[in-house]
Design a protein around this motif. Sequence first.
Motif, PDB file in Angstrom:
ATOM      1  N   ASN A  37       0.882  -1.238   0.172  1.00 10.62           N
ATOM      2  CA  ASN A  37      -0.087   0.127   0.100  1.00 10.62           C
ATOM      3  C   ASN A  37       0.833   1.159  -0.073  1.00 10.62           C
ATOM      4  O   ASN A  37       0.933   1.978   0.943  1.00 10.62           O
ATOM      5  N   SER A  55      -5.915  -5.482  -3.535  1.00 10.55           N
ATOM      6  CA  SER A  55      -6.914  -5.358  -2.222  1.00 10.55           C
ATOM      7  C   SER A  55      -7.476  -6.788  -2.173  1.00 10.55           C
ATOM      8  O   SER A  55      -7.638  -7.594  -3.116  1.00 10.55           O
ATOM      9  N   GLY A  56      -8.018  -6.794  -0.968  1.00  9.52           N
ATOM     10  CA  GLY A  56      -8.701  -8.268  -0.704  1.00  9.52           C
ATOM     11  C   GLY A  56      -8.186  -9.083   0.624  1.00  9.52           C
ATOM     12  O   GLY A  56      -8.753  -9.953   0.995  1.00  9.52           O
ATOM     13  N   GLU A 104     -13.204   2.858   0.867  1.00 10.15           N
ATOM     14  CA  GLU A 104     -13.854   2.026   1.653  1.00 10.15           C
ATOM     15  C   GLU A 104     -14.011   2.606   3.153  1.00 10.15           C
ATOM     16  O   GLU A 104     -14.874   2.184   3.689  1.00 10.15           O
ATOM     17  N   TYR A 105     -13.200   3.396   3.676  1.00 11.22           N
ATOM     18  CA  TYR A 105     -13.600   4.148   4.793  1.00 11.22           C
ATOM     19  C   TYR A 105     -14.971   4.666   4.906  1.00 11.22           C
ATOM     20  O   TYR A 105     -15.516   4.513   5.873  1.00 11.22           O
ATOM     21  N   LYS A 122      -4.446   3.014   9.096  1.00 16.44           N
ATOM     22  CA  LYS A 122      -2.975   3.167   8.821  1.00 16.44           C
ATOM     23  C   LYS A 122      -2.406   4.069   7.443  1.00 16.44           C
ATOM     24  O   LYS A 122      -1.267   4.140   7.363  1.00 16.44           O
ATOM     25  N   ARG A 143     -13.093   8.771  12.105  1.00 12.67           N
ATOM     26  CA  ARG A 143     -12.091   7.757  12.908  1.00 12.67           C
ATOM     27  C   ARG A 143     -11.166   8.440  14.147  1.00 12.67           C
ATOM     28  O   ARG A 143     -11.199   8.035  14.999  1.00 12.67           O
TER      29      ARG A 143
HETATM   30  C1  6PG Z   1      -7.801  -3.971   1.063  1.00 10.12           C
HETATM   31  C2  6PG Z   1      -7.497  -3.004   2.183  1.00 10.12           C
HETATM   32  C3  6PG Z   1      -6.345  -3.097   2.996  1.00 10.12           C
HETATM   33  C4  6PG Z   1      -6.084  -2.772   4.409  1.00 10.12           C
HETATM   34  C5  6PG Z   1      -6.496  -1.351   4.715  1.00 10.12           C
HETATM   35  C6  6PG Z   1      -6.913  -1.074   6.196  1.00 10.12           C
HETATM   36  O1  6PG Z   1      -7.956  -3.539  -0.110  1.00 10.12           O
HETATM   37  O2  6PG Z   1      -7.503  -5.001   1.040  1.00 10.12           O
HETATM   38  O3  6PG Z   1      -7.897  -1.772   2.077  1.00 10.12           O
HETATM   39  O4  6PG Z   1      -5.232  -2.310   2.349  1.00 10.12           O
HETATM   40  O5  6PG Z   1      -7.205  -3.749   5.060  1.00 10.12           O
HETATM   41  O6  6PG Z   1      -4.983  -0.845   4.462  1.00 10.12           O
HETATM   42  O7  6PG Z   1      -6.732   0.073   6.222  1.00 10.12           O
HETATM   43  P1  6PG Z   1      -6.537   0.887   7.612  1.00 10.12           P
HETATM   44  O8  6PG Z   1      -5.948   0.077   8.809  1.00 10.12           O
HETATM   45  O9  6PG Z   1      -6.325   2.184   7.472  1.00 10.12           O
HETATM   46  O10 6PG Z   1      -8.199   0.919   8.043  1.00 10.12           O
END
Ligand code: 6PG
Length: 476
Positions: free
Chosen positions: A99, A125-126, A187-188, A258, A285
Amino acid sequence: MTALGLMGLGVMGANLARNFVDHGATLALYDPAAGAADRLAADLGRSGRACADPAALVAALPAPRTVFLMVPAGAPTDAAIDSLLPRMAAGDAIIDGGNAFYKDTARRQARCAGANIHLLGFGVSGGAEGARHGPAIMAGGDRAVLDRLAPIFNAIAAKAPDGTACFARVGDGAAGHFVKTVHNGIEYAHMQLIAEAWQLLRRLVGLSQAEVRELFARWARGSLSSFLMECAVRALDTMDPADGTPLIERIVDTAEQKGTGLWTANAALEYGVAAPTLAEAVHARCLSALKDTRLAAAAALGAPSIAFSGDRQALIAALEKALMAANIAVLAQGFALIRAVNAEHGWGIDPAVVARVWRGGCIIRSTLLEPIAEAFSASPDLDNLLRHAALWRLVAAGDSEWRQVAVTAVAHGVPAPAFTSALAYVDGLRTGRLWADMIAAQRDIFGQHGFARFDAPGRHHADWAPLDLAPRQGGR
Ligand code: 6PG
């Protein structure tokens, strides 16, 4: 048979390794943790070969070499590239599957290009499950290298409902990592919307965890089908093994992060793109993390919640439609951000390709991505998803219900920053004449910054009226 180097054998790396091997690749493996490569190689049998150091990893590969990095973003990625670069030759490729911050990727690409080595940024992702059985992969970088590698990545990637691989070259340069960053911003925001729905249903309306679970499961089977909604159902289905009571009631209400959501919000501000809900999800958050302050303030100031007096069934029905509309508004913000930043960098991102990749394997996969892909295929220059008739119809169908949810939350003191900010975004977007005339006037009054006029071209200043606070006859 594809031969790849894989560096970084944590949970994600090891699962990717198994996925590669399932699809016929042979792997040279390296990880700085003692014994990690040996253990994985033993697991992979003839398809995996443990290497003692980066030099051995490079030496084990046929030219042109490809090394896939699955190491933490930031300094560890730079260190991994440092260890490989002197040992690689012109035409070789390094793929960063972490990432990474997209500006770091651009910097690393420039550095590697100096040695004629390709640095490709892959947004993967996943999670661990996706890495093992099919992630979505947003690839950015050199077209010829990606064409050469496409067969193995098409094979390991998730498949969309129509069977297409969720792997695509989304653009040049750092496009892959930028698209992944925006994916995480979305996603957030989608997670925040579900969390706000949970808060309203459980703590305002007073449904039990089991009743909310029933509702969410119905939504997940129907119009709101998405991976994140399924995660919410699982969260409510899980009992504490100690006493069989709902685990969710014991989870502390603070959310960690993160940094990818922050990067998305930062990019929106940096490039001047309105993406309020993507930013609100980060702020939400941050607010959740202030647990001690919140507890102290609740004790000292009193909690805002006001007893629910409305129609429970009406609010439940409204929430389903509001979630659908707000989810689309969030995606509209994400795609608008991609469009603007892509225009600055000239990465050549096709939003239809991005929407297609997001249909499977990734965290934000949902049935919504199919009509979005179709919308962008038909209208690649669409400046905002909400301006596409089919998508707008879905939002408009929940217009009054969305307002009902927002009004209920505000009236009862339930913070719902995602629902309310997304609604303000949609309303702002379709308000031809906004409040900014007053901002322009104030700026010129105190700073002579100038303003534009409807009735004359160019910049203007006014000879503003002197301050006079005396009441005027007739309200003038
Ligand atoms: C994905 C997720 C993955 C991870 C996030 C969590 O696409 O598989 O996004 O990358 O779960 O980085 O991010 P946070 O810790 O910031 O919630």
